[in-house]
Design a protein around this motif. Structure first.
Motif, PDB file in Angstrom:
ATOM      1  N   ASN A 275      -5.509 -11.195  -2.212  1.00 33.43           N
ATOM      2  CA  ASN A 275      -5.643 -12.226  -1.356  1.00 33.43           C
ATOM      3  C   ASN A 275      -5.781 -13.754  -2.148  1.00 33.43           C
ATOM      4  OD1 ASN A 275      -4.693 -12.621   1.348  1.00 33.43           O
ATOM      5  ND2 ASN A 275      -7.017 -13.258   1.912  1.00 33.43           N
ATOM      6  N   ARG A 276      -6.217 -13.680  -3.000  1.00 35.05           N
ATOM      7  CA  ARG A 276      -6.635 -15.073  -3.878  1.00 35.05           C
ATOM      8  C   ARG A 276      -5.623 -15.494  -4.786  1.00 35.05           C
ATOM      9  NH1 ARG A 276     -11.290 -12.589  -2.385  1.00 35.05           N
ATOM     10  NH2 ARG A 276     -13.160 -13.756  -2.239  1.00 35.05           N
ATOM     11  N   LEU A 277      -4.518 -14.591  -4.739  1.00 30.47           N
ATOM     12  CA  LEU A 277      -3.328 -14.805  -5.657  1.00 30.47           C
ATOM     13  C   LEU A 277      -1.951 -14.797  -4.883  1.00 30.47           C
ATOM     14  CD1 LEU A 277      -4.098 -12.231  -8.538  1.00 30.47           C
ATOM     15  CD2 LEU A 277      -4.732 -14.682  -8.474  1.00 30.47           C
ATOM     16  N   GLY A 278      -1.149 -15.954  -5.226  1.00 26.32           N
ATOM     17  CA  GLY A 278      -0.001 -16.195  -4.492  1.00 26.32           C
ATOM     18  C   GLY A 278       1.057 -15.357  -5.467  1.00 26.32           C
ATOM     19  N   LEU A 279       2.061 -15.018  -5.154  1.00 27.33           N
ATOM     20  CA  LEU A 279       2.898 -14.000  -5.724  1.00 27.33           C
ATOM     21  C   LEU A 279       4.576 -14.618  -5.748  1.00 27.33           C
ATOM     22  CD1 LEU A 279       3.367 -11.531  -7.598  1.00 27.33           C
ATOM     23  CD2 LEU A 279       3.972 -10.438  -5.358  1.00 27.33           C
ATOM     24  N   PHE A 280       5.043 -14.712  -7.184  1.00 33.23           N
ATOM     25  CA  PHE A 280       6.374 -15.249  -7.116  1.00 33.23           C
ATOM     26  C   PHE A 280       7.274 -13.969  -7.830  1.00 33.23           C
ATOM     27  CE2 PHE A 280       3.672 -18.986  -7.231  1.00 33.23           C
ATOM     28  CZ  PHE A 280       4.232 -19.551  -6.509  1.00 33.23           C
TER      29      PHE A 280
ATOM     30  N   THR B  47       2.496 -14.680   0.075  1.00 36.75           N
ATOM     31  CA  THR B  47       1.321 -15.430   0.050  1.00 36.75           C
ATOM     32  C   THR B  47       0.030 -14.643  -0.407  1.00 36.75           C
ATOM     33  OG1 THR B  47       0.881 -14.559   2.165  1.00 36.75           O
ATOM     34  CG2 THR B  47       1.976 -16.883   1.766  1.00 36.75           C
ATOM     35  N   ARG B  48       0.554 -13.155  -0.746  1.00 37.54           N
ATOM     36  CA  ARG B  48      -0.602 -12.233  -1.256  1.00 37.54           C
ATOM     37  C   ARG B  48      -0.066 -11.289  -2.210  1.00 37.54           C
ATOM     38  NH1 ARG B  48      -1.281  -9.618   3.811  1.00 37.54           N
ATOM     39  NH2 ARG B  48      -2.515 -11.414   4.233  1.00 37.54           N
ATOM     40  N   ALA B  49      -0.722 -11.271  -3.280  1.00 38.04           N
ATOM     41  CA  ALA B  49      -0.320 -10.352  -4.375  1.00 38.04           C
ATOM     42  C   ALA B  49      -0.526  -8.833  -4.167  1.00 38.04           C
ATOM     43  CB  ALA B  49      -0.658 -10.861  -5.657  1.00 38.04           C
ATOM     44  N   ALA B  50      -1.411  -8.561  -3.434  1.00 38.42           N
ATOM     45  CA  ALA B  50      -1.946  -7.317  -3.072  1.00 38.42           C
ATOM     46  C   ALA B  50      -2.787  -7.172  -1.856  1.00 38.42           C
ATOM     47  CB  ALA B  50      -2.806  -6.557  -4.286  1.00 38.42           C
ATOM     48  N   TRP B  51      -2.947  -5.827  -1.298  1.00 36.88           N
ATOM     49  CA  TRP B  51      -3.671  -5.642   0.028  1.00 36.88           C
ATOM     50  C   TRP B  51      -5.239  -6.063   0.008  1.00 36.88           C
ATOM     51  CZ3 TRP B  51      -7.798  -2.258  -0.099  1.00 36.88           C
ATOM     52  CH2 TRP B  51      -8.054  -1.443  -1.271  1.00 36.88           C
ATOM     53  N   HIS B  52      -5.663  -5.990  -1.263  1.00 37.35           N
ATOM     54  CA  HIS B  52      -7.239  -6.477  -1.253  1.00 37.35           C
ATOM     55  C   HIS B  52      -7.564  -7.616  -1.588  1.00 37.35           C
ATOM     56  CE1 HIS B  52      -5.826  -6.241  -5.449  1.00 37.35           C
ATOM     57  NE2 HIS B  52      -5.455  -5.183  -5.259  1.00 37.35           N
TER      58      HIS B  52
ATOM     59  N   PRO C 131       0.698  -1.405  -0.085  1.00 36.57           N
ATOM     60  CA  PRO C 131      -0.164   0.061  -0.022  1.00 36.57           C
ATOM     61  C   PRO C 131       0.838   1.235   0.054  1.00 36.57           C
ATOM     62  CG  PRO C 131      -0.865  -1.748   1.425  1.00 36.57           C
ATOM     63  CD  PRO C 131       0.228  -2.163   1.068  1.00 36.57           C
ATOM     64  N   VAL C 132       2.107   1.521   0.729  1.00 34.69           N
ATOM     65  CA  VAL C 132       2.818   2.486   0.750  1.00 34.69           C
ATOM     66  C   VAL C 132       3.601   2.525  -0.430  1.00 34.69           C
ATOM     67  CG1 VAL C 132       4.673   1.451   2.223  1.00 34.69           C
ATOM     68  CG2 VAL C 132       4.381   3.891   2.145  1.00 34.69           C
ATOM     69  N   PHE C 133       4.036   1.334  -1.104  1.00 31.23           N
ATOM     70  CA  PHE C 133       4.860   1.472  -2.168  1.00 31.23           C
ATOM     71  C   PHE C 133       4.008   1.957  -3.400  1.00 31.23           C
ATOM     72  CE2 PHE C 133       6.697  -0.604  -5.739  1.00 31.23           C
ATOM     73  CZ  PHE C 133       8.161  -0.652  -5.672  1.00 31.23           C
ATOM     74  N   CYS C 134       2.557   1.571  -3.658  1.00 32.29           N
ATOM     75  CA  CYS C 134       2.015   1.815  -4.664  1.00 32.29           C
ATOM     76  C   CYS C 134       1.398   3.353  -4.717  1.00 32.29           C
ATOM     77  CB  CYS C 134       0.716   0.867  -4.819  1.00 32.29           C
ATOM     78  SG  CYS C 134       1.474  -0.903  -5.122  1.00 32.29           S
ATOM     79  N   GLY C 135       1.437   4.079  -3.343  1.00 28.92           N
ATOM     80  CA  GLY C 135       1.096   5.309  -3.770  1.00 28.92           C
ATOM     81  C   GLY C 135       2.071   6.423  -4.180  1.00 28.92           C
ATOM     82  N   ASP C 136       1.977   7.767  -4.140  1.00 28.51           N
ATOM     83  CA  ASP C 136       2.859   8.617  -4.539  1.00 28.51           C
ATOM     84  C   ASP C 136       3.308   9.503  -3.285  1.00 28.51           C
ATOM     85  OD1 ASP C 136       2.580   7.971  -7.044  1.00 28.51           O
ATOM     86  OD2 ASP C 136       0.967   9.542  -7.608  1.00 28.51           O
ATOM     87  N   THR C 137       2.734   9.256  -1.965  1.00 29.87           N
ATOM     88  CA  THR C 137       3.194   9.982  -1.229  1.00 29.87           C
ATOM     89  C   THR C 137       4.734   9.938  -0.665  1.00 29.87           C
ATOM     90  OG1 THR C 137       1.132   9.788   0.108  1.00 29.87           O
ATOM     91  CG2 THR C 137       2.664  10.633   1.324  1.00 29.87           C
ATOM     92  N   TYR C 138       5.293   8.765  -0.555  1.00 38.70           N
ATOM     93  CA  TYR C 138       6.529   8.541  -0.156  1.00 38.70           C
ATOM     94  C   TYR C 138       7.477   8.097  -0.973  1.00 38.70           C
ATOM     95  CZ  TYR C 138       3.865   8.328   4.073  1.00 38.70           C
ATOM     96  OH  TYR C 138       2.784   8.567   4.974  1.00 38.70           O
ATOM     97  N   ILE C 139       7.238   8.611  -2.480  1.00 36.36           N
ATOM     98  CA  ILE C 139       8.266   8.072  -3.750  1.00 36.36           C
ATOM     99  C   ILE C 139       8.452   9.737  -4.438  1.00 36.36           C
ATOM    100  CG2 ILE C 139       7.463   5.846  -3.730  1.00 36.36           C
ATOM    101  CD1 ILE C 139       6.002   6.613  -6.493  1.00 36.36           C
TER     102      ILE C 139
END
Length: 582
Positions: A355-360, A346-351, A55-63
Motif C-alpha cells: 500500500n506504500r507503493l504505486g505500480l505501473f 494505486t497498490r502494489a500488493a494487498w499488505h 491475493p487469489v492470483f498469488c496463491g496456488d489454489t486456483y492456478i
C-alpha cells in the motif's frame, strides 16, 4: 441412453459461454468439464469476488502450479499463472474489459481469418456486455451478461490524478472510453465488475437458471487426460477425478476451451500436431498439423513501482486499485500507432508494504516475437514446455526501451515525488510472489517493511536498492542504452495473455490449425474455442476478446445445425454418456 452433443473441456472464459449458449437449445445435451473447483451462485469464494485480484492470483489454489514458462531463450522457467477454477482466467485476472482496436480484427480478416474483421466482431462485443457507463452508445451493449464499468476521473484517488498530470504534461490527451475511442490517450480503465465485486464468466453465464437446465451437466474437479480418437474422429474424452477414478464422456463433438497452453498440448497428446516431434515421443501422429503449439504470443511487459507519501496512499478498505491506463505510440522505426500500453495501480500488493507503493505495468501491444508450446513427454500429466520468446524480434525490445524512457518522463512530471530514486523497477519475481501470499507471517513482515519505508529517506532508498532493485538505479539505465536493454532482457515477462497456438486461418494456409469456426483441420468432431485461435494478439487483455470469440462461434455452431437433424441417441457409439474406464 444419454449422450452428449457437445463435451466442453475447460470451464474458463470461453467454456462457460459455450455451455450457456449451446445448452439454451433444449434438444442439445452439453457437458462442461473443469479441472478446478466450481463456484456456483451463493458459494463463490470471497477472494474471487474481491475487486483486488492479487491475493487469489498469488496463491496456488486456483492456478496450475506446475505450469511454467520461459520468458526468453536465456531465462529460467517460472510459474505462468493460468486459471484452474470455474471461470478460468476470468476468476483470477485483474478484470480488465479491454477490447482492443478495430485494426486488430481487420488484420485477422486480412490475413486469412475471414469473417473476423471489426464489423464482424463488434456485434459480439456488444452482445456480451452490459455497459454501466455508456449503455446507449452505438459501440456498446446494455443487455449482455457481463457488466462493464469504470471509475471515472472525479472519483480517482491522488495517485491517479498525479499520474494523469504527468501524462498531460507529456502531451497525452484524456479519453472518455477506451473501447470507443481508438487513438492514443489515457482513460478510466474498463473492467468486468459490479458493486465492487468481480463478475467472472462463471458468474455471468452459469447463473442459477442456466444451471437448472436438465440438458446441461457441469462437472468440476475433473482433469481431462485425453481425447478419445477413432482415426481422425473425436468420440469423447477421458477425465481423471481427484480420487483417481477415470470417467469417459462420449460426445458428438469435443470442444477444447483449455487455453492457449493446454489446448495445443491436448491436441498433440491426441496425435494432432507436428509429426516428427510426436513420433519422437512415441505418439502416433494421426493428423500432421505443424502449426499446433506454434505462433505463441504474449505481451512483453515490465513492472515499476513508486514509493507513495502518505497523502498519495489509498485505504486498504478501498479494494479496486487499477483505475486508469493509457495507449501510447513508441515512434520507433518498424513500430505502429498505439504500440505501447501503460496501466497503473494505486497498490502494489494487498499488505501494508504494497500500500506504500504505486505500480505501473508497461507492455508492447501487438508483439512481433513468437514462442511455442511443446510436449516433453507422452504422459498427459506432464506439463508442456512453454517458451514465450518474448524478445526474439528486436522491434519488441526497442519498443520496450522507448516505453521505459517515456514512463520515466511521465513520472518525473507527475509530482509523485521529488527524488528520482523513489521510482524503481520491480520484477514480479518468485520472491515477490511468495511475499504476496496471504498469511499472518507475511502480514507481519510486510507491516515491518512498510514502516521502514516510512523512515528516513536515505534508509528507504537503501532498502529499495538492496531488496527490490539489487543496486540498479533507473537513472543509470536511462543513461546507457546497452544497460537498459540488458535490464529489459533480464526482467521481461508476459502478462498472462498467452494466445495464438491453434490459430485459425484459411484452408490454404499450412500453418493454420483450425478453420474460422475453430474446427480442427483434418479432424471430425473436434473444435478449439479459446485464445489459441487468435492469429495475432490484439491490443488488449485477452479476457473480453476471448468471450467475444466464444459468443461468435456459439452462434456459428447453432446456425450450422440442420433443423431436422436425426436423433443419434440410439447409435452404439453414443450410448452411456459416462463409462467407467480403467
Amino acid at each position: 441412453m444419454e449422450y452428449f452433443d457437445y463435451v466442453i473441456v475447460g470451464g474458463g472464459s470461453a467454456g462457460c459461454v459455450l455451455a450457456q449458449r449451446l445448452s439454451a437449445v433444449p434438444s442439445l445435451r452439453v457437458a462442461l468439464i473443469e479441472a478446478g473447483a466450481d463456484t456456483p451462485p451463493g458459494r463463490v469464494p470471497p477472494e474471487i469476488l474481491d475487486s483486488y485480484p492479487l491475493p487469489v492470483f498469488c496463491g496456488d489454489t486456483y492456478i496450475w502450479p506446475e505450469l511454467t514458462a520461459r520468458a526468453t531463450r536465456d531465462s529460467a522457467p517460472r510459474v505462468y499463472e493460468q486459471g484452474r477454477v470455474m471461470g478460468g482466467g476470468s476468476s483470477i485476472n485483474v478484470q480488465s474489459a479491454n477490447r482492443g482496436l478495430p485494426r486488430d480484427y481487420d488484420a485477422w480478416a486480412a490475413n486469412g481469418a475471414s469473417g473476423w474483421g471489426w464489423e464482424d466482431v463488434l456485434p459480439y462485443f456488444r452482445k456480451l456486455e452490459r455497459d454501466v457507463d455508456f449503455p446507449d452508445g452505438e459501440l456498446h451493449g446494455k443487455e449482455g451478461p457481463v457488466p462493464i464499468r469504470r471509475i471515472m476521473p472525479a472519483d480517482w484517488p491522488p495517485f491517479c490524478n498525479a499520474f494523469a498530470t504527468g501524462l498531460r504534461k507529456n502531451g497525452v490527451a484524456p479519453l472518455h472510453d477506451q473501447n470507443a475511442e481508438f487513438g492514443d490517450g489515457f482513460f478510466p480503465a474498463a473492467f468486468s465488475n459490479l458493486d465492487d465485486r468481480r463478475v467472472s464468466t462463471a458468474i455471468a453465464y452459469l447463473d442459477e437458471s442456466t444451471r437448472k437446465r436438465t440438458n446441461l451437466h457441469i462437472h468440476a474437479d475433473l482433469r481431462v487426460e485425453r481425447i478419445v480418437m477413432e482415426g481422425r474422429v473425436a468420440r469423447g474424452v477421458v477425465a481423471l477425478a481427484r480420487n483417481g477414478e477415470r470417467v469417459r464422456f462420449n460426445a458428438n463433438e469435443v470442444v477444447l476451451c483449455a487455453g492457449a497452453l493446454q489446448s495445443p498440448a491436448m491436441l498433440m497428446h491426441a496425435g494432432i500436431g507436428p509429426k516428427e516431434e510426436l513420433n519422437a515421443l512415441g505418439i502416433d501422429c494421426v493428423i500432421d498439423l505443424p502449426g499446433v503449439g506454434r505462433n505463441l504470443q504474449d505481451h512483453p511487459s515490465l513492472t515499476f513501482c513508486h514509493f507513495l507519501a502518505p497523502q498519495l496512499r489509498m485505504p486498504l478498505a478501498r479494494r479496486r486499485a487499477s483505475m486508469m491506463a493509457a495507449r501510447l505510440s513508441s515512434g520507433i522505426a518498424g513500430g505502429e500507432a498505439s504500440d505501447l500500453y501503460l496501466s497503473s495501480a494505486t497498490r502494489a500488493a494487498w499488505h501494508e508494504l504494497g500500500n506504500r507503493l504505486g505500480l505501473f505495468f508497461l507492455w508492447c501491444n501487438r508483439p512481433y516475437s513468437r514462442g511455442r508450446v511443446q510436449l516433453v513427454s507422452a504422459d498427459p500429466a506432464a506439463p508442456p514446455r512453454v517458451d514465450l520468446n518474448l524478445l526474439d524480434d528486436p522491434r519488441d525490445i526497442a519498443r520496450l526501451a522507448c516505453g521505459v524512457r517515456t514512463l520515466a518522463k511521465i513520472v518525473a512530471a507527475s509530482g509523485l515525488g521529488e527524488n528520482a530514486r523513489d521510482f524503481f523497477p520491480a520484477a514480479f519475481s518468485a520472491r515477490v510472489k511468495a511475499l504476496s501470499r496471504v498469511g499472518a507471517g507475511n502480514a507481519l513482515l510486510t507491516s515491518l517493511l512498510g514502516r521502514l519505508l516510512d523512515g528516513p529517506a536515505p534508509l528507504r532508498r537503501m532498502l529499495i536498492e538492496r531488496f527490490f532493485t539489487r543496486g540498479q538505479r533507473l537513472a543509470d539505465l536511462l543513461a546507457d542504452q546497452a544497460a537498459l536493454e540488458d535490464f529489459i532482457r533480464a526482467n521481461v515477462f508476459g502478462v498472462w495473455h498467452a494466445s495464438g497456438t491453434c490459430r485459425m486461418g484459411d484452408a490454404s494456409d499450412p500453418a493454420a490449425v483450425t478453420d474460422t469456426a475453430g474446427s480442427v483441420r483434418g479432424a471430425q468432431g473436434l473444435r478449439v474455442v479459446d485464445a489459441s485461435l487468435m492469429p495475432r494478439l490484439p491490443s488488449a487483455n485477452t479476457n473480453i476478446p476471448t468471450i467475444m470469440m466464444a459468443e461468435k462461434i456459439a452462434d456459428a455452431i447453432l446456425a450450422r445445425r440442420l433443423p431436422g437433424r436425426a436423433d443419434i441417441a440410439s447409435r452404439a457409439d453414443y450410448r452411456h454418456a459416462f463409462l467407467k474406464v480403467s
